[in-house]
Design a protein around this motif. Sequence first.
Motif, short mmCIF file in Angstrom:
data_model
loop_
_atom_site.label_atom_id
_atom_site.label_comp_id
_atom_site.label_asym_id
_atom_site.label_seq_id
_atom_site.Cartn_x
_atom_site.Cartn_y
_atom_site.Cartn_z
N THR A 71 -1.08 21.60 9.89
CA THR A 71 -1.80 21.42 11.14
C THR A 71 -2.93 20.41 11.00
O THR A 71 -3.63 20.13 11.96
N ARG A 72 -3.14 19.91 9.79
CA ARG A 72 -4.17 18.89 9.62
C ARG A 72 -3.73 17.61 10.30
O ARG A 72 -2.54 17.30 10.37
N PRO A 73 -4.71 16.83 10.83
CA PRO A 73 -4.32 15.56 11.44
C PRO A 73 -3.66 14.65 10.40
O PRO A 73 -3.93 14.77 9.21
N ARG A 74 -2.80 13.77 10.87
CA ARG A 74 -2.13 12.82 9.97
C ARG A 74 -2.62 11.41 10.31
O ARG A 74 -2.68 11.03 11.48
N VAL A 75 -2.96 10.68 9.26
CA VAL A 75 -3.45 9.30 9.42
C VAL A 75 -2.50 8.36 8.69
O VAL A 75 -2.17 8.59 7.52
N LEU A 76 -2.08 7.32 9.38
CA LEU A 76 -1.18 6.33 8.78
C LEU A 76 -2.04 5.22 8.19
O LEU A 76 -2.82 4.58 8.92
N LEU A 77 -1.90 4.98 6.89
CA LEU A 77 -2.69 3.93 6.24
C LEU A 77 -1.82 2.69 6.08
O LEU A 77 -0.87 2.67 5.29
N LEU A 78 -2.15 1.65 6.85
CA LEU A 78 -1.42 0.38 6.78
C LEU A 78 -2.33 -0.62 6.07
O LEU A 78 -3.29 -1.12 6.66
N GLY A 79 -2.05 -0.88 4.80
CA GLY A 79 -2.92 -1.74 4.01
C GLY A 79 -3.65 -0.89 2.99
O GLY A 79 -3.25 0.25 2.72
N THR A 80 -4.74 -1.43 2.45
CA THR A 80 -5.41 -0.73 1.36
C THR A 80 -6.92 -0.62 1.64
O THR A 80 -7.48 -1.43 2.35
N ILE A 81 -7.51 0.41 1.05
CA ILE A 81 -8.97 0.54 1.07
C ILE A 81 -9.44 -0.01 -0.28
O ILE A 81 -9.08 0.52 -1.33
N GLU A 82 -10.22 -1.07 -0.23
CA GLU A 82 -10.62 -1.73 -1.49
C GLU A 82 -12.02 -1.34 -1.93
O GLU A 82 -12.33 -1.40 -3.11
N HIS A 83 -12.90 -1.03 -0.96
CA HIS A 83 -14.33 -0.87 -1.31
C HIS A 83 -14.93 0.47 -0.87
O HIS A 83 -15.69 1.07 -1.61
N ALA A 84 -14.62 0.88 0.35
CA ALA A 84 -15.34 2.01 0.94
C ALA A 84 -14.67 3.34 0.55
O ALA A 84 -14.27 4.13 1.40
N HIS A 85 -14.58 3.57 -0.77
CA HIS A 85 -13.81 4.73 -1.23
C HIS A 85 -14.45 6.06 -0.83
O HIS A 85 -13.76 7.00 -0.48
N SER A 86 -15.79 6.11 -0.86
CA SER A 86 -16.38 7.42 -0.53
C SER A 86 -16.24 7.69 0.97
O SER A 86 -15.96 8.82 1.36
N ALA A 87 -16.37 6.65 1.81
CA ALA A 87 -16.14 6.87 3.25
C ALA A 87 -14.70 7.30 3.50
O ALA A 87 -14.42 8.19 4.31
N TRP A 88 -13.77 6.70 2.76
CA TRP A 88 -12.36 7.04 2.95
C TRP A 88 -12.09 8.48 2.48
O TRP A 88 -11.29 9.20 3.08
N SER A 89 -12.79 8.92 1.42
CA SER A 89 -12.52 10.30 0.96
C SER A 89 -12.99 11.30 2.00
O SER A 89 -12.46 12.41 2.08
N SER A 90 -13.95 10.89 2.86
CA SER A 90 -14.36 11.81 3.94
C SER A 90 -13.22 11.95 4.96
O SER A 90 -13.17 12.93 5.70
N ILE A 91 -12.32 10.98 5.01
CA ILE A 91 -11.15 11.10 5.90
C ILE A 91 -10.06 11.93 5.20
O ILE A 91 -9.49 12.85 5.78
N SER A 92 -9.85 11.62 3.91
CA SER A 92 -8.76 12.34 3.23
C SER A 92 -9.10 13.81 3.04
O SER A 92 -8.21 14.63 2.80
N SER A 93 -10.39 14.15 3.19
CA SER A 93 -10.71 15.59 3.09
C SER A 93 -10.42 16.34 4.39
O SER A 93 -10.35 17.56 4.40
N ILE A 94 -10.25 15.60 5.49
CA ILE A 94 -9.98 16.30 6.76
C ILE A 94 -8.60 15.97 7.34
O ILE A 94 -8.21 16.51 8.36
N ALA A 95 -7.88 15.03 6.69
CA ALA A 95 -6.58 14.61 7.26
C ALA A 95 -5.61 14.31 6.13
O ALA A 95 -6.01 14.05 4.99
N ASP A 96 -4.35 14.36 6.45
CA ASP A 96 -3.32 13.92 5.49
C ASP A 96 -3.09 12.43 5.69
O ASP A 96 -2.92 11.97 6.82
N ILE A 97 -3.12 11.71 4.59
CA ILE A 97 -2.94 10.26 4.65
C ILE A 97 -1.48 9.93 4.34
O ILE A 97 -0.96 10.34 3.29
N ILE A 98 -0.85 9.22 5.24
CA ILE A 98 0.56 8.86 5.06
C ILE A 98 0.61 7.36 4.77
O ILE A 98 0.07 6.56 5.54
N THR A 99 1.23 6.97 3.66
CA THR A 99 1.35 5.54 3.36
C THR A 99 2.82 5.15 3.36
O THR A 99 3.66 5.86 2.78
#
Length: 337
Positions: free
Chosen positions: A7-35
């Motif tokens: 039931t967690r939200p799903r986020v589609l990641l198109l491309g890469t996160i190169e720098h903002a890793h801690s901001a991105w981990s705040s997303i991966s803690s609340i959503a499933d990341i699909i690549t």
Amino acid sequence: MSSANNTRPRVLLLGTIEHAHSAWSSISSIADIITPSSTDRTTFIAESLSGTFDGCMVAYRSFDSFDVTGKVDSELVAALPASLRFICHNGAGYDQVSIPACTARNILVSNTPTAVDDATADTAIFLLLGALRNFAVGMASLRAGEWRGTTLPALGHDPQGKVFGILGMGGIGCNLARKAAVFGMKIRYHNRTRLDPELEKNIGVEYADFDTLLAESDVLSLNLPLNPNTRHTISTPEFAKMKRGITIVNTARGAIIDEAALVNALDSGQVNSAGLDVYEEEPAVHPGLLSNPRVMLIPHMGTWTIETETKMEEWTISNVRMAIKSGALRSVVPEQR
Ligand SMILES: O=CC(=O)O
């Protein structure tokens, strides 16, 4: 990883996160990341149609995802899952994303205004000075082991007192105007919407209609977004209206200028020099630009700094977060406001 009953939200990641890793981990803690596992457009479309991305409500998209998906046009949008409501594009310019195609599918798109302003305006100042001063000629001869060359470079021009025309007065245009003022330039601008007179006074710019801007500028900088209305804004008839010997600076998008017409205008001397960061068919560059030493060229590096690339990723991630948390975007593109 997600499961069918997740039931967690799903986020589609198109491309890469190169720098903002801690901001991105705040997303991966609340959503499933699909690549995606696909590496080209055909397999990406097939992968999407097979249901792999079903349930994704938001997509984070960076420029490098172009190699996998190609343009986000109506064909691609039609293949995206019906659940997708938001595309968060990492970039100020979003010409790779068809806004009409997204709007038709009720997908909202965001970009990264303001995050790019300083770095892009800094790049324009570098190109402006480099082109006015013929620095590209000296740089090439020095690297060829010939000091200033067998034929001396032509003397350049000082920016002080020159009329600087800015076409497009959004965040980057305003930032550039403030920076150019330090060089003692007289700054005119043209924009679809005229700025508030108070803001004009504060930045130190004067409004001009399009033709007056062309006719009176010693240097013209392009700072408008590329869309079907702005493609080839500057072509042969516009070059003909300019002062002979003008310097052109482009840090916006290559196709704002008709590149072949620019080459002709440079060859005829109508345009004396140019400073370019962007090209009509990137990564291809017109041979007439490559071979002309009066053109200062850089390969689309306007935002190429750790600080700005980090800011852009963080801004894009803040849009993803807002989409998940409140079903809205922080910086929806103007066409969808
Ligand atoms: O070109 C860079 C951008 O659009 O952000």
